[in-house]
Design a protein around this motif. Sequence first.
Motif, PDB file in Angstrom:
ATOM      1  N   SER A  90       0.819  -1.226   0.000  1.00  0.00           N
ATOM      2  CA  SER A  90       0.000   0.000   0.000  1.00  0.00           C
ATOM      3  C   SER A  90       0.847   1.268   0.000  1.00  0.00           C
ATOM      4  O   SER A  90       0.337   2.358  -0.264  1.00  0.00           O
ATOM      5  CB  SER A  90      -0.926   0.008   1.217  1.00  0.00           C
ATOM      6  OG  SER A  90      -0.167   0.006   2.417  1.00  0.00           O
ATOM      7  N   ASP A  94       2.676   6.378  -5.278  1.00  0.00           N
ATOM      8  CA  ASP A  94       1.502   7.137  -4.819  1.00  0.00           C
ATOM      9  C   ASP A  94       0.221   6.405  -5.202  1.00  0.00           C
ATOM     10  O   ASP A  94      -0.765   7.014  -5.602  1.00  0.00           O
ATOM     11  CB  ASP A  94       1.501   8.544  -5.414  1.00  0.00           C
ATOM     12  CG  ASP A  94       1.442   8.529  -6.938  1.00  0.00           C
ATOM     13  OD1 ASP A  94       1.563   7.436  -7.534  1.00  0.00           O
ATOM     14  OD2 ASP A  94       1.249   9.597  -7.542  1.00  0.00           O
ATOM     15  N   LEU A  96      -2.160   5.014  -3.548  1.00  0.00           N
ATOM     16  CA  LEU A  96      -3.387   5.399  -2.855  1.00  0.00           C
ATOM     17  C   LEU A  96      -3.991   6.665  -3.475  1.00  0.00           C
ATOM     18  O   LEU A  96      -5.208   6.779  -3.632  1.00  0.00           O
ATOM     19  CB  LEU A  96      -3.104   5.624  -1.368  1.00  0.00           C
ATOM     20  CG  LEU A  96      -2.647   4.387  -0.582  1.00  0.00           C
ATOM     21  CD1 LEU A  96      -2.282   4.776   0.845  1.00  0.00           C
ATOM     22  CD2 LEU A  96      -3.727   3.310  -0.589  1.00  0.00           C
ATOM     23  N   PHE A  97      -3.128   7.596  -3.838  1.00  0.00           N
ATOM     24  CA  PHE A  97      -3.596   8.825  -4.481  1.00  0.00           C
ATOM     25  C   PHE A  97      -4.160   8.532  -5.870  1.00  0.00           C
ATOM     26  O   PHE A  97      -5.224   9.049  -6.248  1.00  0.00           O
ATOM     27  CB  PHE A  97      -2.440   9.819  -4.566  1.00  0.00           C
ATOM     28  CG  PHE A  97      -2.759  11.060  -5.347  1.00  0.00           C
ATOM     29  CD1 PHE A  97      -3.718  11.952  -4.905  1.00  0.00           C
ATOM     30  CD2 PHE A  97      -2.090  11.336  -6.535  1.00  0.00           C
ATOM     31  CE1 PHE A  97      -4.008  13.104  -5.632  1.00  0.00           C
ATOM     32  CE2 PHE A  97      -2.367  12.471  -7.259  1.00  0.00           C
ATOM     33  CZ  PHE A  97      -3.333  13.364  -6.813  1.00  0.00           C
ATOM     34  N   GLN A 119      -2.973   8.572   1.736  1.00  0.00           N
ATOM     35  CA  GLN A 119      -1.751   8.878   0.985  1.00  0.00           C
ATOM     36  C   GLN A 119      -0.989  10.033   1.628  1.00  0.00           C
ATOM     37  O   GLN A 119       0.241   9.998   1.761  1.00  0.00           O
ATOM     38  CB  GLN A 119      -2.106   9.239  -0.456  1.00  0.00           C
ATOM     39  CG  GLN A 119      -0.889   9.494  -1.342  1.00  0.00           C
ATOM     40  CD  GLN A 119      -0.105   8.235  -1.616  1.00  0.00           C
ATOM     41  OE1 GLN A 119      -0.516   7.419  -2.422  1.00  0.00           O
ATOM     42  NE2 GLN A 119       1.022   8.066  -0.948  1.00  0.00           N
ATOM     43  N   HIS A 122       0.790   8.829   4.743  1.00  0.00           N
ATOM     44  CA  HIS A 122       1.970   8.008   4.451  1.00  0.00           C
ATOM     45  C   HIS A 122       3.109   8.835   3.871  1.00  0.00           C
ATOM     46  O   HIS A 122       4.276   8.622   4.212  1.00  0.00           O
ATOM     47  CB  HIS A 122       1.605   6.891   3.469  1.00  0.00           C
ATOM     48  CG  HIS A 122       0.890   5.740   4.109  1.00  0.00           C
ATOM     49  ND1 HIS A 122       1.381   5.063   5.190  1.00  0.00           N
ATOM     50  CD2 HIS A 122      -0.294   5.142   3.796  1.00  0.00           C
ATOM     51  CE1 HIS A 122       0.544   4.104   5.543  1.00  0.00           C
ATOM     52  NE2 HIS A 122      -0.488   4.127   4.715  1.00  0.00           N
ATOM     53  N   GLN A 123       2.778   9.769   2.961  1.00  0.00           N
ATOM     54  CA  GLN A 123       3.824  10.539   2.264  1.00  0.00           C
ATOM     55  C   GLN A 123       3.438  12.017   2.222  1.00  0.00           C
ATOM     56  O   GLN A 123       3.006  12.539   1.193  1.00  0.00           O
ATOM     57  CB  GLN A 123       4.016  10.004   0.841  1.00  0.00           C
ATOM     58  CG  GLN A 123       4.613   8.596   0.780  1.00  0.00           C
ATOM     59  CD  GLN A 123       4.662   8.074  -0.640  1.00  0.00           C
ATOM     60  OE1 GLN A 123       3.648   7.646  -1.194  1.00  0.00           O
ATOM     61  NE2 GLN A 123       5.845   8.101  -1.232  1.00  0.00           N
ATOM     62  N   VAL A 129      -0.525  16.169  -3.734  1.00  0.00           N
ATOM     63  CA  VAL A 129      -1.657  15.417  -3.175  1.00  0.00           C
ATOM     64  C   VAL A 129      -2.641  16.346  -2.469  1.00  0.00           C
ATOM     65  O   VAL A 129      -3.860  16.247  -2.662  1.00  0.00           O
ATOM     66  CB  VAL A 129      -1.161  14.324  -2.212  1.00  0.00           C
ATOM     67  CG1 VAL A 129      -2.346  13.656  -1.502  1.00  0.00           C
ATOM     68  CG2 VAL A 129      -0.349  13.278  -2.978  1.00  0.00           C
TER      69      VAL A 129
END
Length: 662
Positions: A90, A94, A96-97, A119, A122-123, A129
């Motif tokens: 996961s 990127d 998730l984005f 996302q 996490h980052q 984003v």
Amino acid sequence: MAWCFLILLLSQIPPTDLQAARQAVASQEYERAVQLLDEFLESDSNHIEGHYLRGIALRERGRSPTLKNRLQRLLARSAADFEFVVAQDSAYQDVLFQYAILKRYKEDLEGAITLGEAQLKHQPDLDYVLPRLLSFYWRYVVTTAPEKARLWLRSQSGPLAPLFVGRAYERQGMYDTAEAIYTEDEDTAETPLLLAQARLSFARMRPEIGTETIEEAISSIDAKVDALVFFEEIKTIASPAEVAAFERIEELEEYRKFFRVFWTSRDPMPAAAYNARMAEHYRRLRIAEQSFLFNGFRSWFRSAFTHDETYFPVTYQLSSDFNDRGIIFMRHGEPDDYTVGEANSWLYNDSLLVFHFAPTCMGQVCGVTEHFVPSPVGPTFEPALVGLDALDAERKSADYLVHGLSTDRHQWSSDIRHWEVPYVVGAFRGLDGRTLVEIYYEVPLHETARVRGPDSVVVETGFAIHTDDWERINYARKQSQYGRGEKPFVDRFQVDLSTDRFNFSLHARVLDGVHLRAYRFDYLVPRYTDSGLQLSDMLLADSIAVLPDAVERDEVILHVNPSGQFERSVAPFVYFEIYNLTREPDGQTRYRIAYTLTPADAGQEEAITLQTSEQRSTDTSPLSYVAIDLGEASDGSYTIEVEVEDLVTGMAVRTGRALHLK
């Protein structure tokens, strides 16, 4: 050892077809990318990057469907690829984005927000984003019943959710509750919070506070992500050149300068306490959110004309949150005229732009959403505007669209009365090698008698000066109270400037009233430090008061007539200054002054010589003021011109001013 190293190096080189797929995705050749990735994944079905890239390509292919079920199939395949990647890792890139964007395409905004928040958690360093996540929240709030939106948002743990709870209250007009939420919110990033507070201030008709908050948001930009968030606020009215300039910026201070220039260059009265164009932008945004939202995709299936990107500048896609009427509305406001029939046509008089909107029809079935169409359908405007035939209409529509999507305009409220405030600018030799610039203006107070209200009015006048790149040099603002319906009054602003080109602005308005006039114009400041004979500008006055033996500018009191309109029976006064006359051996100067009156209409009589005189002075730069009898001239518009000849050197110079006799 060398052979083992070569084997290791080759194992790290991506397969050729995967590399080609990467390039296809990067260049937005999504159909080719899908073909390449289908072939690649047949031989390596567990390759995580292959599924990641194909998920993106399938998702973007789904934006150009021919049939709705084809769209659903493409998006379903894309979802399967993203689910595969998420199950494997996961935290991969990127993903998730990217999956969140797919959820947005499928109108699952709650899913898009949840993935976007994950996302970002996490980052947090992915600066692209946050702006997109904010757009997911925004669309959720403006497309969901406020009570339902608030209920779901309160169940979320992300720091942005409270901000949009406030937005949900704001949309219901519950401004105090929204303001309390914004005031108490300490977790939301500064830029999104300030922008929300600014929008609320404009909605509450507090434009001064809204403007101050936007300026605070600009000053608070301390990371690229802040600039990207801010750009989302103004992308619907940015020009292609501004989009390109924004994308080239590398330094934070350049971002701050970009946004300051963006708003200042659009402000119709920069000396006022608030930015009127900014207030109008947020007014239009509130209306567009209610009336012009767009949820679909711009494809040839919906409209072949709008799918052809060759017709449109890059700004068209930037405004994809709104339908085509909404895009034009955000840029140009309500049309000056419109037609209603099988299609709508909008006309903007000042810029001579025409736009046609109609739903796409296939056979007898027509869509709901109206798109740009190249030709009017049904009643429309004169052929010179819309085209003499179908080919001419399409050519004109393309021109209108390019211009319309590259520009924007301010629009005053429909109840504003634009009174006539004539002005005149004069330049004279100033201090320390600079030029004294004076701007005289006349405020027609008598017009306020036509509107009911208190016995007195407060009039604000303002004057601002900016450089070519919109750095503010100076500004002044005055407020005075007058009796309603008094006689017009004349006032002035003065400033010493260096020789350069500047942006000038002047406004006069009745506070808490409907009378307003605002001007903006370029002005090149003349230089009076050169050697040799020179003349200042000429000013026309109703009267002049002169102190005894006046030799300085401040010793002459001019009652300037900014309109330049005089009755023939009244002799106007002419004032100007002469510089750098040459002295004769006895220390005096000797010069000739000649006045002429030239009709503005070439068909009228020839130039009239008014008077000529020779004069002597001990001053090399004397002041000149005289009443000129114009009784022999007929009614009409003229240029009054003065020629000064230095009788010592033979050099001659001229200056003039327009006037109207009645």
